[in-house]
Design an enzyme around this catalytic site. Structure first.
Site, mmCIF file in Angstrom:
data_model
loop_
_atom_site.group_PDB
_atom_site.id
_atom_site.type_symbol
_atom_site.label_atom_id
_atom_site.label_comp_id
_atom_site.label_asym_id
_atom_site.label_seq_id
_atom_site.Cartn_x
_atom_site.Cartn_y
_atom_site.Cartn_z
ATOM 1 N N GLY A 51 -54.503 23.068 6.981
ATOM 2 C CA GLY A 51 -55.414 22.787 5.886
ATOM 3 C C GLY A 51 -54.703 22.990 4.559
ATOM 4 N N LEU A 60 -50.303 28.736 3.480
ATOM 5 C CA LEU A 60 -49.108 28.205 2.812
ATOM 6 C C LEU A 60 -48.852 28.927 1.483
ATOM 7 C CD1 LEU A 60 -49.581 24.362 3.427
ATOM 8 C CD2 LEU A 60 -47.982 25.894 4.579
ATOM 9 N N HIS A 111 -61.616 28.953 5.810
ATOM 10 C CA HIS A 111 -60.436 29.392 5.055
ATOM 11 C C HIS A 111 -60.266 28.523 3.798
ATOM 12 C CE1 HIS A 111 -56.052 30.842 5.033
ATOM 13 N NE2 HIS A 111 -56.040 29.848 4.162
ATOM 14 N N HIS A 145 -60.736 29.209 -0.420
ATOM 15 C CA HIS A 145 -59.778 28.894 -1.489
ATOM 16 C C HIS A 145 -60.499 28.320 -2.713
ATOM 17 C CE1 HIS A 145 -55.698 29.620 -0.162
ATOM 18 N NE2 HIS A 145 -55.889 29.007 0.985
HETATM 19 ZN ZN ZN Z 1 -54.757 29.173 2.666
#
Ligand code: ZN
Length: 167
Positions: free
Chosen positions: A47, A91, A132, A136
């Protein structure tokens, strides 16, 4: 190679809430969505949320078995009482992993690229990735939710020390 760059922790961009995309302006984001999809694949992510490429807009890409989908102004409208523990990485937090409890099943309201409102349900890993990514968009990172860092504890402590020193 993509021209996008990953915003990494502790960038303040990751801590800001993201603005909804006006549906009438969606055509403008077509290219960005395409770039985000290929960037996510390039980085081997499941993602990618817009704040992670430095943009505080409510847009996220999630990979599915049938290819990547774009979530535009997504909202979780229903969540299961049942939660599952699972390991997550990000990431924006390279080489750091931790256990996070997420709802095992959710219903999501989002917009298609054509501006149509859609709802769908997700479970398991797919539901986890969506939760998740929506986090963000609200400035929340998995390290806020984890009770156990499984990898990269030292790196994380060092980064957190840097945050405190800047304050
Ligand atoms: Zn993330």
């Amino acid at each position: 190679m993509s021209k996008l760059h990953i915003t990494t922790y502790p960038s303040p961009i990751l801590r800001e809430g993201s603005k909804p995309i006006p549906i009438s302006e969606l055509p403008k984001y077509k290219n960005l969505i395409k770039e985000m999809v290929s960037f996510m694949k390039e980085k081997d992510g499941l993602g990618l949320a817009a704040p992670q490429i430095g943009q505080n807009i409510q847009l996220a890409i999630v990979s599915t078995n049938d290819g990547a989908i774009a979530l535009i102004n997504p909202k979780i409208i229903k969540k299961s009482w049942k939660k599952e523990n699972g390991e997550e990485g990000c990431l924006s937090l390279p080489s750091i992993f931790g256990m996070v409890k997420r709802h095992s099943k959710i219903s999501v309201l989002t917009f298609s690229q054509a501006g149509k409102e859609i709802t769908f349900t997700a479970k398991g890993l797919f539901a986890r990735v969506i939760q998740h990514e929506i986090d963000h968009l609200n400035g929340i990172l998995f390290i806020d939710r984890t009770k156990k860092i499984t990898q990269g504890k030292d790196e994380l402590e060092k980064l957190e020390k840097d945050v405190k020193n800047k304050k």
